[in-house]
Design an enzyme around this catalytic site. Structure first.
Site, PDB file in Angstrom:
ATOM      1  N   ARG A   1      -5.055  -2.175   0.832  1.00 38.61           N
ATOM      2  CA  ARG A   1      -5.498  -2.478  -0.536  1.00 38.61           C
ATOM      3  C   ARG A   1      -4.751  -3.666  -1.138  1.00 38.61           C
ATOM      4  O   ARG A   1      -3.548  -3.799  -0.991  1.00 38.61           O
ATOM      5  CB  ARG A   1      -5.270  -1.241  -1.402  1.00 38.61           C
ATOM      6  CG  ARG A   1      -5.641  -1.446  -2.849  1.00 38.61           C
ATOM      7  CD  ARG A   1      -5.943  -0.160  -3.536  1.00 38.61           C
ATOM      8  NE  ARG A   1      -4.774   0.683  -3.749  1.00 38.61           N
ATOM      9  CZ  ARG A   1      -4.842   1.875  -4.348  1.00 38.61           C
ATOM     10  NH1 ARG A   1      -6.000   2.355  -4.740  1.00 38.61           N
ATOM     11  NH2 ARG A   1      -3.754   2.589  -4.519  1.00 38.61           N
TER      12      ARG A   1
ATOM     13  N   ARG B   1       0.354  -3.416  -4.196  1.00 40.68           N
ATOM     14  CA  ARG B   1       1.187  -2.628  -5.099  1.00 40.68           C
ATOM     15  C   ARG B   1       2.432  -2.141  -4.381  1.00 40.68           C
ATOM     16  O   ARG B   1       2.379  -1.807  -3.199  1.00 40.68           O
ATOM     17  CB  ARG B   1       0.400  -1.404  -5.596  1.00 40.68           C
ATOM     18  CG  ARG B   1      -0.482  -1.696  -6.764  1.00 40.68           C
ATOM     19  CD  ARG B   1      -1.425  -0.573  -7.066  1.00 40.68           C
ATOM     20  NE  ARG B   1      -0.818   0.759  -7.077  1.00 40.68           N
ATOM     21  CZ  ARG B   1      -1.494   1.868  -7.358  1.00 40.68           C
ATOM     22  NH1 ARG B   1      -2.782   1.809  -7.651  1.00 40.68           N
ATOM     23  NH2 ARG B   1      -0.898   3.042  -7.348  1.00 40.68           N
TER      24      ARG B   1
ATOM     25  N   ARG C   1       3.066  10.311  -2.399  1.00 41.55           N
ATOM     26  CA  ARG C   1       1.964  10.413  -3.371  1.00 41.55           C
ATOM     27  C   ARG C   1       0.950  11.467  -2.931  1.00 41.55           C
ATOM     28  O   ARG C   1       0.409  12.201  -3.762  1.00 41.55           O
ATOM     29  CB  ARG C   1       1.293   9.047  -3.553  1.00 41.55           C
ATOM     30  CG  ARG C   1       2.197   8.083  -4.329  1.00 41.55           C
ATOM     31  CD  ARG C   1       1.769   6.649  -4.180  1.00 41.55           C
ATOM     32  NE  ARG C   1       0.510   6.342  -4.819  1.00 41.55           N
ATOM     33  CZ  ARG C   1      -0.247   5.284  -4.507  1.00 41.55           C
ATOM     34  NH1 ARG C   1       0.143   4.441  -3.568  1.00 41.55           N
ATOM     35  NH2 ARG C   1      -1.369   5.070  -5.133  1.00 41.55           N
TER      36      ARG C   1
END
Ligand code: AMP
Length: 219
Positions: free
Chosen positions: A129, A162, A173
């Site tokens: 991503r 990120r 996470r």
């Protein structure tokens, strides 16, 4: 009554992409808790400073902190404007606070979409991503690369990875999701609000399914 949607699902399940798409399609404001916290961190605000260690480590920020920020965000919306909560609530106490706040003005959550997909797919999606530093649009280096490397197709700004999108933090996470957020599925199912979505399909197909459900909701 203004539409209030909740997008529930593990990181990398496409909630942000779909929130942007449905937001445009139905004129709903997408309120992303993660984007809001990252923005506060960038500004170096008191909220940002408090959130930093949790966000970078992949654990949840305290309930009171995020609830105050998100409910304040909702209150700032123009009157009658619907919204999509992307990434909030993430714990049962947050969901209870949201329900209580909405009830105070005779409102309720209209629909909760629960995004599903296997962990291997999640990890692949997150590692690849890239996010626009300005408009928040997301890309994937394998399945959905930008037209020019490192540059956002939508606004021409720089794309970055990120800090919490690295393999180590992703594992935390996912664990956090399972232990603290997955119980919300039962919470919303009991209230008859849950719609499960197979999020492993192409984004157009997912959008189409969500849109069909949203069209049936009272506006
Ligand atoms: P996201 O962009 O949705 O993946 O969120 C990034 C990070 O922000 C999470 O790993 C948490 O540290 C924090 N965060 C976002 N939403 C919440 C929430 N509703 N409750 C607690 N922490 C949150």
């Amino acid at each position: 009554m203004a539409v209030r949607l909740v997008f529930l699902g593990p990181p990398g399940s496409g909630k942000g992409t779909q929130a942007r798409r449905l937001g445009k399609r139905f004129n709903l404001v997408a309120l992303s808790s993660g984007d809001t916290l990252r923005q506060e961190m960038k500004l170096g605000s008191a909220v940002g400073r408090q959130a930093e260690q949790y966000v970078n480590g992949g654990t949840l920020v305290p309930d009171d902190l995020i609830t105050d920020v998100m409910l304040a965000g909702m209150q700032k919306l123009p009157k009658g404007s619907g919204c999509i909560f992307d990434g909030f609530p993430r714990t049962v106490p947050q969901a209870e606070s949201l329900a209580a706040k909405l009830a105070g003005s005779g409102e309720r959550v209209g629909q909760v979409f629960d995004f599903h997909l296997p962990d291997e797919v999640i990890i692949g999606r997150i590692v690849g991503r890239r996010v626009c530093t300005k408009c928040g649009a997301t890309y994937n280096m394998d399945h959905f690369p930008p037209k020019r490397p490192g540059v956002c197709d939508e606004c021409g700004s720089r794309l970055v990875q990120r800090e919490d999108d690295c393999a180590e933090v992703i594992r935390t996470r996912l664990e956090t999701y399972r232990s603290q957020t997955a119980p919300l599925v039962a919470f919303y199912r009991q209230r008859g609000l849950l719609h499960s979505v197979d999020a492993s399909r192409p984004a157009d197909q997912v959008e189409c399914e969500l849109a069909q459900v949203v069209e049936t909701l009272p506006q």
